[in-house]
Write a protein that holds these residues in place. Structure first.
Motif, PDB file in Angstrom:
ATOM      1  N   ASP A 243      43.987  57.357  50.711  1.00  0.00           N
ATOM      2  CA  ASP A 243      45.210  57.010  49.991  1.00  0.00           C
ATOM      3  C   ASP A 243      45.445  55.500  50.085  1.00  0.00           C
ATOM      4  O   ASP A 243      44.632  54.750  50.640  1.00  0.00           O
ATOM      5  N   ARG A 244      46.579  55.058  49.546  1.00  0.00           N
ATOM      6  CA  ARG A 244      46.891  53.635  49.505  1.00  0.00           C
ATOM      7  C   ARG A 244      47.027  53.037  50.901  1.00  0.00           C
ATOM      8  O   ARG A 244      46.551  51.918  51.154  1.00  0.00           O
ATOM      9  N   ALA A 245      47.648  53.776  51.808  1.00  0.00           N
ATOM     10  CA  ALA A 245      47.849  53.252  53.164  1.00  0.00           C
ATOM     11  C   ALA A 245      46.512  52.988  53.845  1.00  0.00           C
ATOM     12  O   ALA A 245      46.315  51.945  54.480  1.00  0.00           O
ATOM     13  N   GLU A 246      45.573  53.925  53.705  1.00  0.00           N
ATOM     14  CA  GLU A 246      44.248  53.738  54.304  1.00  0.00           C
ATOM     15  C   GLU A 246      43.506  52.604  53.606  1.00  0.00           C
ATOM     16  O   GLU A 246      42.772  51.841  54.251  1.00  0.00           O
ATOM     17  N   SER A 247      43.678  52.496  52.294  1.00  0.00           N
ATOM     18  CA  SER A 247      43.041  51.389  51.563  1.00  0.00           C
ATOM     19  C   SER A 247      43.533  50.050  52.068  1.00  0.00           C
ATOM     20  O   SER A 247      42.743  49.120  52.306  1.00  0.00           O
ATOM     21  N   ASP A 248      44.858  49.932  52.226  1.00  0.00           N
ATOM     22  CA  ASP A 248      45.430  48.668  52.720  1.00  0.00           C
ATOM     23  C   ASP A 248      44.888  48.338  54.114  1.00  0.00           C
ATOM     24  O   ASP A 248      44.636  47.166  54.429  1.00  0.00           O
ATOM     25  N   LEU A 249      44.693  49.352  54.933  1.00  0.00           N
ATOM     26  CA  LEU A 249      44.167  49.130  56.275  1.00  0.00           C
ATOM     27  C   LEU A 249      42.739  48.604  56.220  1.00  0.00           C
ATOM     28  O   LEU A 249      42.369  47.671  56.942  1.00  0.00           O
ATOM     29  N   LEU A 250      41.917  49.186  55.328  1.00  0.00           N
ATOM     30  CA  LEU A 250      40.533  48.718  55.188  1.00  0.00           C
ATOM     31  C   LEU A 250      40.490  47.280  54.687  1.00  0.00           C
ATOM     32  O   LEU A 250      39.701  46.456  55.171  1.00  0.00           O
ATOM     33  N   LEU A 251      41.332  46.967  53.715  1.00  0.00           N
ATOM     34  CA  LEU A 251      41.314  45.632  53.121  1.00  0.00           C
ATOM     35  C   LEU A 251      41.901  44.571  54.038  1.00  0.00           C
ATOM     36  O   LEU A 251      41.713  43.378  53.812  1.00  0.00           O
ATOM     37  N   GLU A 252      42.597  45.006  55.074  1.00  0.00           N
ATOM     38  CA  GLU A 252      43.161  44.051  56.031  1.00  0.00           C
ATOM     39  C   GLU A 252      42.063  43.220  56.692  1.00  0.00           C
ATOM     40  O   GLU A 252      42.280  42.046  57.026  1.00  0.00           O
ATOM     41  N   ALA A 253      40.888  43.804  56.867  1.00  0.00           N
ATOM     42  CA  ALA A 253      39.779  43.063  57.477  1.00  0.00           C
ATOM     43  C   ALA A 253      39.447  41.818  56.668  1.00  0.00           C
ATOM     44  O   ALA A 253      39.204  40.736  57.227  1.00  0.00           O
ATOM     45  N   ARG A 254      39.444  41.960  55.340  1.00  0.00           N
ATOM     46  CA  ARG A 254      39.141  40.803  54.490  1.00  0.00           C
ATOM     47  C   ARG A 254      40.255  39.761  54.563  1.00  0.00           C
ATOM     48  O   ARG A 254      39.991  38.554  54.597  1.00  0.00           O
ATOM     49  N   ARG A 255      41.480  40.220  54.580  1.00  0.00           N
ATOM     50  CA  ARG A 255      42.599  39.277  54.641  1.00  0.00           C
ATOM     51  C   ARG A 255      42.619  38.496  55.962  1.00  0.00           C
ATOM     52  O   ARG A 255      43.137  37.384  56.032  1.00  0.00           O
ATOM     53  N   LEU A 256      42.056  39.081  56.997  1.00  0.00           N
ATOM     54  CA  LEU A 256      42.042  38.424  58.310  1.00  0.00           C
ATOM     55  C   LEU A 256      40.844  37.505  58.507  1.00  0.00           C
ATOM     56  O   LEU A 256      40.755  36.816  59.524  1.00  0.00           O
ATOM     57  N   ALA A 257      39.922  37.493  57.540  1.00  0.00           N
ATOM     58  CA  ALA A 257      38.658  36.773  57.743  1.00  0.00           C
ATOM     59  C   ALA A 257      38.870  35.293  58.073  1.00  0.00           C
ATOM     60  O   ALA A 257      38.362  34.794  59.087  1.00  0.00           O
ATOM     61  N   LEU A 258      39.618  34.588  57.241  1.00  0.00           N
ATOM     62  CA  LEU A 258      39.788  33.151  57.477  1.00  0.00           C
ATOM     63  C   LEU A 258      40.628  32.861  58.715  1.00  0.00           C
ATOM     64  O   LEU A 258      40.259  31.976  59.511  1.00  0.00           O
TER      65      LEU A 258
END
Length: 454
Positions: free
Chosen positions: A309-324
């Motif tokens: 669902d959206r909540a799990e998607s946001d959690l997965l994409l958090e890794a990319r947002r934290l990269a820099l």
């Protein structure tokens, strides 16, 4: 300086003219490392088009250079001061003037923050797709100046595809209107596209007509772990060759994955050499995501984790947002911005890894894999003179590699000061000469953001 300030105050309120050196110094640079910044004569913060016209007329009369600025979140030194310049900050011109759901346009001033426009559009069921990583702070004017991109470019494109028309104050104070408010229009030369990405070297944007799109459904994402960057790049090529149009397709190398793990304890296996993040937002997104998961497994993914669902998607994409932020914790960082053909992205990653080994440096890679836009992040100790010199060498080697692979020195950050010499290499002598001639038509005195781009 007193004469300049006096002339500016003839058409500006006192609060709009700042001479305090502590304040002007704080405004004298953007977020790029290794870019020199001069000492400005004055900082001005206009609130109207007429005030901007007065500033530029004054600059022309007194032959004073002008450096336009937005939120100064840029990464190429394009907003850095030159000695004796007027720093022209557009942040107080920050109103959304119109939002039209029938014609699907927004009319905005340049100081509007990207995220604020996105939220306003969402109230009408619409979206402004360009989403730079700094979208919560960067301004539309700055986005237009650099031709900014973002995570969703693979499906929705970059800033230039959404700018329909512009109001621009020229160096002599005249107001130029370009483009249109209509869905179509091909009258005359496309001055709007010319001005997008010109980094304040031709004029100052004071208003923009922007295209909006129907708001997409929430994304559904997956994360695929790979034993090598080559395997992840193979998966990217397979996804695109199969005709899929993901809303997001991002890649992180082993260095970046480790940094994110150390910062956020995300539990990614140490054996992960590359992490691929894929998302869809259209009809049939669950089916598309399942098909892409199979392509990733066929390309050698060791683990594929789909979101429910959206909540799990946001959690997965958090890794990319934290990269820099994660890489920033390792030392001083210098972020490159080289785009190559998707089919050659694996060569780019291998080449950067060789550069890191040869220069004895940490270089993390985060990529907008769907469009081949790579962001090598060079990490070094700025207090170590020898290491700083190697970081600069690696920066040049990375850009040379990108050109060798048929790419470009900048996909979305702009040229600014940082890549001026490399722009000449990419354009060639004929292209460079034509660009200089265009610059001279708009800015015959050469006062607009001098020393940047060309």
């Amino acid at each position: 300086m007193a004469d300049l300030a006096g002339r500016l105050l003839e058409g500006l309120p006192e609060a709009a003219v700042v001479l305090d050196p502590d304040v002007t110094s704080a405004y004298s640079h953007d977020m790029a490392g290794f870019c020199v910044a001069g000492e400005p004569a004055v900082l001005v913060l206009p609130e109207t088009v007429e005030q901007v016209q007065h500033i530029l007329r004054t600059a022309t009369e007194l032959r004073v250079p002008v450096v336009p600025q937005g939120a100064r979140t840029g990464l190429s030194g394009g907003a850095n001061a030159v000695d004796g310049c007027i720093l022209l900050s557009m942040v107080r011109m920050n109103r959304i003037l119109e939002l039209d759901p029938v014609n699907r346009i927004a009319v905005v001033q340049p100081g509007v923050v990207n995220a604020e426009l996105s939220r306003a559009a969402a109230e009408h069921g619409l979206a402004y797709p360009p989403d730079p990583s700094s979208w919560e702070s960067c301004t539309i004017g700055g986005n237009i100046g650099t031709g900014a991109g973002g995570l969703c470019c693979v499906k929705y494109g970059v800033t230039s595809e959404y700018v329909l028309g512009l109001d621009v104050v020229l160096p002599d104070g005249r107001l130029l209107r370009t483009g249109r408010r209509t869905a179509k229009g091909v009258a005359g030369y496309d001055l709007t596209r010319l001005l997008v990405g010109s980094e304040g070297t031709l004029g100052v944007v004071v208003e923009a007509v922007l295209a909006l799109r129907p708001a997409p459904a929430p994304q559904l994402a997956l994360a695929a772990e790979f034993p090598s960057a080559d395997a992840a790049c193979t998966a990217v090529c397979e996804v695109m060759a199969a005709g899929f149009v993901p809303s997001l397709l991002e890649l992180m190398d082993a260095t970046t994955v480790r940094a994110v793990n150390e910062m956020a304890r995300m539990g990614l296996p140490d054996a992960t050499k590359a992490l691929l993040l894929v998302a869809f937002d259209g009809p049939g997104k669950a089916e598309d995501l399942a098909a892409v998961a199979e392509l990733c497994r066929a390309a050698g993914a060791s683990e594929v984790v789909p979101a429910e669902d959206r909540a799990e998607s946001d959690l997965l994409l958090e890794a990319r947002r934290l990269a820099l932020p994660a890489l920033d914790r390792l030392g001083t960082t210098m972020i490159d911005d080289v785009a190559v053909p998707r089919s050659r992205m694996a060569e780019m990653l291998r080449g950067v890894a060789r550069i890191a080994d040869r220069q004895r440096l940490t270089i993390g890679m985060v990529c907008h894999a769907g469009d081949g836009n790579t962001h090598p992040v060079v990490v070094f100790d700025a207090t170590d003179e020898a290491q700083s010199a190697r970081a600069l060498e690696s920066f040049d080697e990375i850009m040379a590699l990108g050109l060798e692979l048929g790419g470009t020195i900048t996909g979305e950050h702009g040229v600014g000061l940082l890549k001026r010499d490399w722009l000449a290499r990419e354009l060639g002598p004929v292209g460079l000469e034509l660009q200089r001639q265009i610059k001279a038509v708009f800015d015959p005195l050469g006062i607009m953001n001098p020393g940047k781009t060309i």
